[in-house]
Design a protein around this motif. Sequence first.
Motif, short mmCIF file in Angstrom:
data_model
loop_
_atom_site.label_atom_id
_atom_site.label_comp_id
_atom_site.label_asym_id
_atom_site.label_seq_id
_atom_site.Cartn_x
_atom_site.Cartn_y
_atom_site.Cartn_z
N TYR A 233 -7.14 -1.08 -0.38
CA TYR A 233 -6.90 0.34 -0.08
C TYR A 233 -7.26 1.22 -1.28
N THR A 234 -6.84 0.80 -2.48
CA THR A 234 -7.19 1.56 -3.68
C THR A 234 -8.70 1.63 -3.86
N GLY A 235 -9.40 0.52 -3.56
CA GLY A 235 -10.86 0.53 -3.61
C GLY A 235 -11.47 1.50 -2.62
N THR B 77 0.84 -1.20 0.00
CA THR B 77 0.00 0.00 0.00
C THR B 77 0.87 1.25 0.00
N LEU B 78 1.91 1.24 0.82
CA LEU B 78 2.84 2.36 0.87
C LEU B 78 3.51 2.55 -0.49
N LYS B 79 3.82 1.47 -1.17
CA LYS B 79 4.43 1.54 -2.50
C LYS B 79 3.49 2.24 -3.48
N ASP B 80 2.20 1.94 -3.39
CA ASP B 80 1.21 2.60 -4.25
C ASP B 80 1.17 4.11 -3.98
N VAL B 81 1.14 4.49 -2.71
CA VAL B 81 1.06 5.90 -2.34
C VAL B 81 2.29 6.66 -2.81
N LEU B 82 3.47 6.07 -2.62
CA LEU B 82 4.71 6.72 -3.04
C LEU B 82 4.78 6.85 -4.56
N PHE B 83 4.30 5.84 -5.28
CA PHE B 83 4.29 5.95 -6.74
C PHE B 83 3.38 7.07 -7.21
N LEU B 84 2.20 7.20 -6.63
CA LEU B 84 1.28 8.26 -7.03
C LEU B 84 1.90 9.64 -6.80
N GLU B 85 2.66 9.79 -5.71
CA GLU B 85 3.35 11.05 -5.47
C GLU B 85 4.41 11.29 -6.55
N TRP B 86 5.18 10.24 -6.89
CA TRP B 86 6.21 10.38 -7.92
C TRP B 86 5.59 10.72 -9.26
N MET B 87 4.51 10.03 -9.61
CA MET B 87 3.85 10.26 -10.89
C MET B 87 3.35 11.70 -11.00
#
Length: 455
Positions: free
Chosen positions: A392-394, A278-288
Motif C-alpha cells: 500500500y505504501t508503494g 495498512t490502517l495502522k500506517d494511515v492513522l500514524f501519518l494522521e497523528w504525525m
Amino acid sequence: MQPVVPSPLWPELSLTLQRFGSKWRISSSLMELSIGPPCSSSSCGMRIPRMHASWRRTKLLGVMMIVNFLIYILVEMTRSYGKWDPTKPHIPSEKFWKKPELSKAFWNRQQQHVSYIHNPLIVPTSVGTTIVSFTEATQSSSQPNYTTKTDHCKPDFTVTTQIKDYSSLPQRFKDFLLYMQCRSYPMLIDAPGVCSEAPFLLLAVKSLTPHFDRRQAIRESWGRAGILANHRVATVFLLGKTGGSDYFPNVSAMLHYEASLHGDLLQWDYRDTFFNLTLKDVLFLEWMAERCPSARFIFKGDDDVFVNTRSILSFLSGLSETKAQDLFVGDVISEARPHRDKRLKYYIPESVFVGPYPPYAGGGGYLYSADVAIRLRNISQQVLLFPIDDVYTGMCLQKLGLVPEKHQGFRTFNIEEKYRESACAYQNLVLVHPRSPQEMIKIWGWISDPGLRCQ
C-alpha cells in the motif's frame, strides 16, 4: 526537307534539318551543326558546333526557369497557409485520451472510481443540455466512506454482491472488505509529550498489545529516547485493539499502566489484525501530521527487528538537502505480483486485485523524510486501503511519482547464519529481521562498546 517541331521548354528556339549532298545540317537561331558520313581521316573528329548566339541568353533562360520554380513554391505555401485558421481548434482524427474500461477485480474497480474523482484534469461533461457528473454516472458503485474520529464505522454489506466469489474467500478477507472504506477511528491512548521537543529522528514501531517484552527491549536498546550522536531521538509504539474475538487475553489495565509509565504508546479503537496494518500506517501519518510535524525523519518498522540507530543517524547526517527532502529508503522489492496460493499469508484473490505491485520497501522497516510523510498522508486519501501494508505504501509513493531507493543496510530477510553472532556484522547495517528481545539487547551492547574494533 521538313522542319523539326520546336521544344516546349525553348519556345523561341526553332530547329531545321536540311540535306546538302552527303551532309545533313541542323540549324537554329542559336547554333548550326553539320553532320557528315563517317570518315577515316584524322580531321573528322575536329568538327565542332558553330555558335550563333551568346551564352548570356542561355544563362538568362536558366535563371528565369529557377525564378519561376521558386514563385510556384511560394504560391503553394501561401495557399496552404490560407487554409489554416489559428482561431479554430484543431481536432485530431483519433482520441488522445478515453475513459478506461472498469476492471473486473473489486479493488481495481473501486480505485478507478476514486482516481477519477480526484483527477484535476477531469470536469463534468455536458450531454445535450444536461450536466452528467461522475458520481451520477457511477451511483451504483460504493465509494470510500471517511468516518469522523468519534464515529464507529459500520460494515458495508454491499461488497458481498460486488465480488463474485465473496462467500468462498477466507474470513480475514471478508472482514477486511466489509470495513475497507473505514479509515478514521477514535484514539484510546495518546502520547502528547513525545514531540514536545522537535525530534531529529522519530522511531514509529508497530506492535501488538501483548508484546510488552519486545517494547521494553526496544526501549533499553535501539529505541531509547533522548540524545544520541548529538541528535534527538523519540520513540512511539503503534497499537490497535486486541480482544477476545481473536483469543487475546485482556491486558488493558497493564497497557494503561505502561502508557502512564513511559508515555510512548499510541492506540486506536480498531481491531489489530494483519490486514489492518495498512490502517495502522494511515492513522500514524494522521497523528504525525497533527502532533509531531516538527520531526525531520521517520523510521517505521516492526517490533521484532534490530535497528542500528547510530548507523541511521550517520547516514542522515551525510545527506544533501535535496536528497533528504525526497528520502525513502529500505529493502526495496521490485516487479512483485500477488500470490494466488490460498495457503500463503500474502494470498490475494484475483477477484479482489489484478496487476503487478509497484516497487515497495519491505514492511520490516524503512526510513523516510517528514516531507515525504506529509505527502504520503495527503495522497493516501486518494488510494483505497489494501490488505498488505508495505505494498500500500508503494502504491502511494507511485501516485506521488516517487520510487523507493534500495539501501544495502536493510536486511529484512536476515543475514548469513555464520555472521549472526559477530558484533562487527551489525556495525554498518541499519536493520536486521527477525530478532528476539534478548538478541536486541545483546546486539545493542556489542555495537555500543567503545572498545569494538572492526576492519
